[in-house]
Design an enzyme around this catalytic site. Sequence first.
Site, PDB file in Angstrom:
ATOM      1  N   GLU A  71     -16.081 -10.567 -51.222  1.00  0.00           N
ATOM      2  CA  GLU A  71     -15.268 -11.690 -51.186  1.00  0.00           C
ATOM      3  C   GLU A  71     -14.457 -11.271 -49.975  1.00  0.00           C
ATOM      4  O   GLU A  71     -14.015 -12.333 -49.064  1.00  0.00           O
ATOM      5  CB  GLU A  71     -14.627 -12.085 -52.321  1.00  0.00           C
ATOM      6  CG  GLU A  71     -15.290 -12.576 -53.638  1.00  0.00           C
ATOM      7  CD  GLU A  71     -15.831 -11.708 -54.420  1.00  0.00           C
ATOM      8  OE1 GLU A  71     -15.887 -10.551 -54.069  1.00  0.00           O
ATOM      9  OE2 GLU A  71     -16.548 -12.028 -55.169  1.00  0.00           O
ATOM     10  N   PHE A  94     -14.585 -18.079 -58.606  1.00  0.00           N
ATOM     11  CA  PHE A  94     -13.725 -18.235 -59.719  1.00  0.00           C
ATOM     12  C   PHE A  94     -12.284 -17.759 -59.035  1.00  0.00           C
ATOM     13  O   PHE A  94     -12.144 -16.689 -58.700  1.00  0.00           O
ATOM     14  CB  PHE A  94     -13.802 -17.481 -60.944  1.00  0.00           C
ATOM     15  CG  PHE A  94     -14.944 -18.074 -61.596  1.00  0.00           C
ATOM     16  CD1 PHE A  94     -15.285 -19.229 -62.728  1.00  0.00           C
ATOM     17  CD2 PHE A  94     -16.056 -17.236 -61.650  1.00  0.00           C
ATOM     18  CE1 PHE A  94     -15.956 -19.707 -63.062  1.00  0.00           C
ATOM     19  CE2 PHE A  94     -17.322 -17.685 -62.396  1.00  0.00           C
ATOM     20  CZ  PHE A  94     -17.312 -18.891 -63.156  1.00  0.00           C
ATOM     21  N   HIS A 140     -11.665 -15.219 -66.697  1.00  0.00           N
ATOM     22  CA  HIS A 140     -12.435 -16.607 -66.071  1.00  0.00           C
ATOM     23  C   HIS A 140     -11.818 -17.851 -66.474  1.00  0.00           C
ATOM     24  O   HIS A 140     -12.599 -18.950 -66.349  1.00  0.00           O
ATOM     25  CB  HIS A 140     -13.806 -16.496 -66.403  1.00  0.00           C
ATOM     26  CG  HIS A 140     -14.809 -15.288 -65.922  1.00  0.00           C
ATOM     27  ND1 HIS A 140     -14.767 -14.064 -66.665  1.00  0.00           N
ATOM     28  CD2 HIS A 140     -15.494 -15.173 -65.049  1.00  0.00           C
ATOM     29  CE1 HIS A 140     -15.426 -13.377 -66.158  1.00  0.00           C
ATOM     30  NE2 HIS A 140     -15.968 -13.813 -65.271  1.00  0.00           N
TER      31      HIS A 140
END
Lengths: 335, 378
Positions: A71, A94, A140
């Site tokens: 990321e 997420f 999550h």
Amino acid sequence: VARILTMRKALSEAFRQVMEEDPTVIMMGEDIAGGQGAPGEQDAWGGDLGITKGLYGRFGAERVLDTPISEMAYLGAAVGAATAGLRPICELMFVDFMGVCFDPLLNQAAKFRYMFGGKTKTPLVVRTQMGAGFRAGSQHSQCLYPLFGHIPGLKCVIPSSAYDAKGLFIASVRDDDPVIFFEHKVMYDSVSDEVPDRPYAIPLGEANVLRDGDDVTLVALGRMVHFALQAADQLGVDGISCDVIDPRTISPLDEETILESVERTGRLVIVDEAYPRFGFAADLASIVAEKAFDALRAPIRKVTPPHTPCPFPPNLEDLWLPNAPKICAAIRELM
Amino acid sequence: VSGPISDKRLFAITMPKWGMSMDEGTVVKWLVPVGGTVEIGTEIVEVESTKASTAIESRQAGVLLRQIALPGAVLPVRGVIGVIGDSEASVPDIDAFIREAHQSENVVETRHGSGSTHVVVADQALNVVDTGSGGVAGVPLILVHGFGGMLKSWAMLQEEIGQDHRVISFDLPGHGDTNLIPTAWSLEELAHTITLLLDALHINRAHIVAHSMGGAVSCLAASSMPRRVASLTLIASMGFGAEIDYAYIVGFLEAKRPREFERVLEKLFASPRYVNRRMIDDVIRMKRIDGVAEALQNIADAAFLDGVQRLTDFGDKLPAIAVPVQFIWGAEDAIIPVCHATRTKFPVHVVEAAGHMPHIEQPAAVAGHVRAFITAHP
């Protein structure tokens, strides 16, 4: 033409239309094309929940980029691309994973316009999924938008309907500043309403008033809007009428619409799926206490989860989340 | 899948039928731009049915002349999606070809939710609500809304009269749910869409009930096809004098937020209670759509000059075309003064407790005047 679409279909149409209207719009993220290592099946999946399905086949590998599971690397690349003339839409699966790539957003994208005397724009949209009710455990299920709302220079969008999702998304892509677009994963297929087929933009920073009432101002975001409406309907039977306001964006925030309502009703209940401490509800409570104190006829109430991680057992997760009965109880206490 | 319908080297691309159960399909995406060259086998447009999704290939070489159905449009099998042909083909030839294609197919209507239908005329998809059947001498009634309006504003009148009469309302280009083509719209062009709508629905003759700007538009339509207009009922109509509350027009064009629209829309009614959130929301949703704000500005520029109406002399022109005309006006109209009607030679019905929208504030009274008039002029 207005059709009844799910939020999933409305978003998918918005993705297609922004990419058709502007060749500088690109899409990047993990598995959004379906996996580069599978020739002939690149389009199979379309992101972890299939939201970008179809884009790879339509726009090709030049504009729909499958990224490595890194990321920090691809968010950094997206921020750089935004300053260099592209309009990247970057999917961070997420929001719970934002911890590994916060710097490009917090300290780069959010600051460029300020640090470079207004000469740099960063037209970046980060799409990310949030929310509980998906039986996905504490890592999550979070609604972490307050982390981003806290940072000046980032815009935070939280749609509650299919109509809003499409119009707010198009506005986000056309915006010249970095926008974080929060999609509640429980709402993709459970929420559907009338969506025009043509492109349209809903201005960021304009609240939506869904019900008009005189007794209580009920402010809610995202999935909580639907619980707030259920509560307003139930209370209406007993003669308690609610203004139901969905701010749609928490940054910028349409304070005017909320304050105007509180001036009239004298009561404020805020429904927020984020943690209660240092969150949106706490922030809005402080704004109203500062700016409309004289109008208040009762204490401000927050309806939020407790300040704990989201539980994994389904029964405890349900107990943890706000719902219509909890909202009704909070409002009845004020009357 | 495309096939020649004419000998003029024009070819219609039509909705294919994939299997027995398919009776309609959705246009997903155009793969060739208007003006783009196609060869035999070129993929032209992507179409989706419940069974399959695939591109339609051209059977002819030529140029894509028109994209008639826009992405998202649902068309019945054999509905006309687009036109291929010679790049030399003239616009009137193409228009005539499309009309002919629609008639030969007889399936140009595409159905959507909430009872509305899209009727393709020329290269527009007009949003249409077609209700009821029969009526006086079998002549249907067409409802034409005003500036910034939409067919929804006729809902109550359409229900009143639609019980025993065929009544058709539609969204003018630039309004409501009618698919827009980006162009500067003159009132004459808006009037022409009424003619095209009658053609597409195979209606030879109709009564017209029109409101405000729709009144001026309908006067133009009646002037261009007097034998197809059985009667003209003009509600608070433009076209009969210069004065208008231009601040309303500007306010409507400039308003963005609900509160601003509330203030603007309240001018339309004798009683502000008619302005509700639903109405405001409908107008805001319409104005947010790409191109609508520009289209409305273009229409306003065509209709007004320096804050007054451009077309003012229908009071002198209409008597020459021998179409029966009556006026209906709200007693408390704050947008256009009733003297515009009373100084003509046509009958005027003033409706009490109504502003500029008597068909919303007093639908029964308006319906009564309409019924009496169309019965007297079958």
